[in-house]
Motif scaffolding. Structure first.
Motif, PDB file in Angstrom:
ATOM      1  N   ILE A   7       0.855  -1.177   0.000  1.00 33.75           N
ATOM      2  CA  ILE A   7       0.000   0.000   0.000  1.00 33.75           C
ATOM      3  C   ILE A   7       0.895   1.232   0.000  1.00 33.75           C
ATOM      4  O   ILE A   7       2.052   1.165   0.396  1.00 33.75           O
ATOM      5  N   THR A   8       0.367   2.327  -0.468  1.00 33.97           N
ATOM      6  CA  THR A   8       1.078   3.596  -0.416  1.00 33.97           C
ATOM      7  C   THR A   8       0.485   4.410   0.718  1.00 33.97           C
ATOM      8  O   THR A   8      -0.705   4.715   0.715  1.00 33.97           O
ATOM      9  N   VAL A   9       1.308   4.728   1.687  1.00 37.39           N
ATOM     10  CA  VAL A   9       0.884   5.517   2.832  1.00 37.39           C
ATOM     11  C   VAL A   9       1.361   6.947   2.604  1.00 37.39           C
ATOM     12  O   VAL A   9       2.545   7.177   2.362  1.00 37.39           O
ATOM     13  N   THR A  10       0.447   7.895   2.627  1.00 38.90           N
ATOM     14  CA  THR A  10       0.807   9.297   2.519  1.00 38.90           C
ATOM     15  C   THR A  10       0.184  10.037   3.690  1.00 38.90           C
ATOM     16  O   THR A  10      -0.863   9.639   4.209  1.00 38.90           O
ATOM     17  N   THR A  20      13.496   0.428   4.939  1.00 35.68           N
ATOM     18  CA  THR A  20      12.236   0.969   4.452  1.00 35.68           C
ATOM     19  C   THR A  20      11.881   2.199   5.272  1.00 35.68           C
ATOM     20  O   THR A  20      11.612   2.096   6.464  1.00 35.68           O
ATOM     21  N   GLY A  21      11.926   3.358   4.622  1.00 36.89           N
ATOM     22  CA  GLY A  21      11.594   4.582   5.335  1.00 36.89           C
ATOM     23  C   GLY A  21      11.771   5.803   4.463  1.00 36.89           C
ATOM     24  O   GLY A  21      12.217   5.713   3.318  1.00 36.89           O
ATOM     25  N   SER A  33       9.963   1.779   8.840  1.00 38.84           N
ATOM     26  CA  SER A  33       9.381   0.493   9.192  1.00 38.84           C
ATOM     27  C   SER A  33      10.063  -0.046  10.441  1.00 38.84           C
ATOM     28  O   SER A  33      11.287   0.016  10.570  1.00 38.84           O
ATOM     29  N   LYS A  34       9.265  -0.567  11.349  1.00 33.74           N
ATOM     30  CA  LYS A  34       9.814  -1.179  12.559  1.00 33.74           C
ATOM     31  C   LYS A  34      10.504  -2.498  12.226  1.00 33.74           C
ATOM     32  O   LYS A  34      11.474  -2.878  12.866  1.00 33.74           O
ATOM     33  N   PHE A  53       4.679  13.154   3.625  1.00 31.11           N
ATOM     34  CA  PHE A  53       5.496  11.997   3.259  1.00 31.11           C
ATOM     35  C   PHE A  53       4.668  11.020   2.445  1.00 31.11           C
ATOM     36  O   PHE A  53       3.442  11.023   2.502  1.00 31.11           O
ATOM     37  N   THR A  54       5.364  10.194   1.666  1.00 34.65           N
ATOM     38  CA  THR A  54       4.764   9.099   0.906  1.00 34.65           C
ATOM     39  C   THR A  54       5.699   7.915   1.027  1.00 34.65           C
ATOM     40  O   THR A  54       6.909   8.051   0.853  1.00 34.65           O
TER      41      THR A  54
END
Length: 90
Positions: A26-29, A53-54, A47-48, A63-64
């Motif tokens: 998914i794209t998180v914005t 990834t970040g 990412s935890k 951010f996206t």
């Protein structure tokens, strides 16, 4: 200690059928702001689960980031308490 607020503007699904793996991306914005609504440029959204990834927020706090659905993201900014949230489509 100050808190970070995040407003999500859009979540878009990418069909898993076009991916090599069976994971759904998914794209998180969104926008990272402080409690007064001021944008926080340069905040880290990572990412935890995966250190590679970040992203960092833009000058306006936006951010996206493309990630696997359900992954835990952490927002960090110097002087603020880190905030964790789950990336999903809701």
């Amino acid at each position: 200690m100050r808190l970070i607020l995040i407003f999500f503007s859009l979540l878009v699904l990418i069909p898993s059928s076009i991916l090599a793996q069976s994971t759904e991306l998914i794209t998180v914005t969104g926008i990272v702001v402080d409690v007064d609504g001021n944008p926080l440029p340069g905040a880290h959204v990572v990412s935890k689960e995966s250190s590679n990834t970040g992203t960092a927020t833009e000058v306006d706090g936006t951010f996206t980031l493309k990630v696997e659905k359900g992954i835990v993201l952490i927002v960090r900014f110097l002087g603020f308490k880190p905030l964790e949230f789950i990336a999903n489509t809701e």
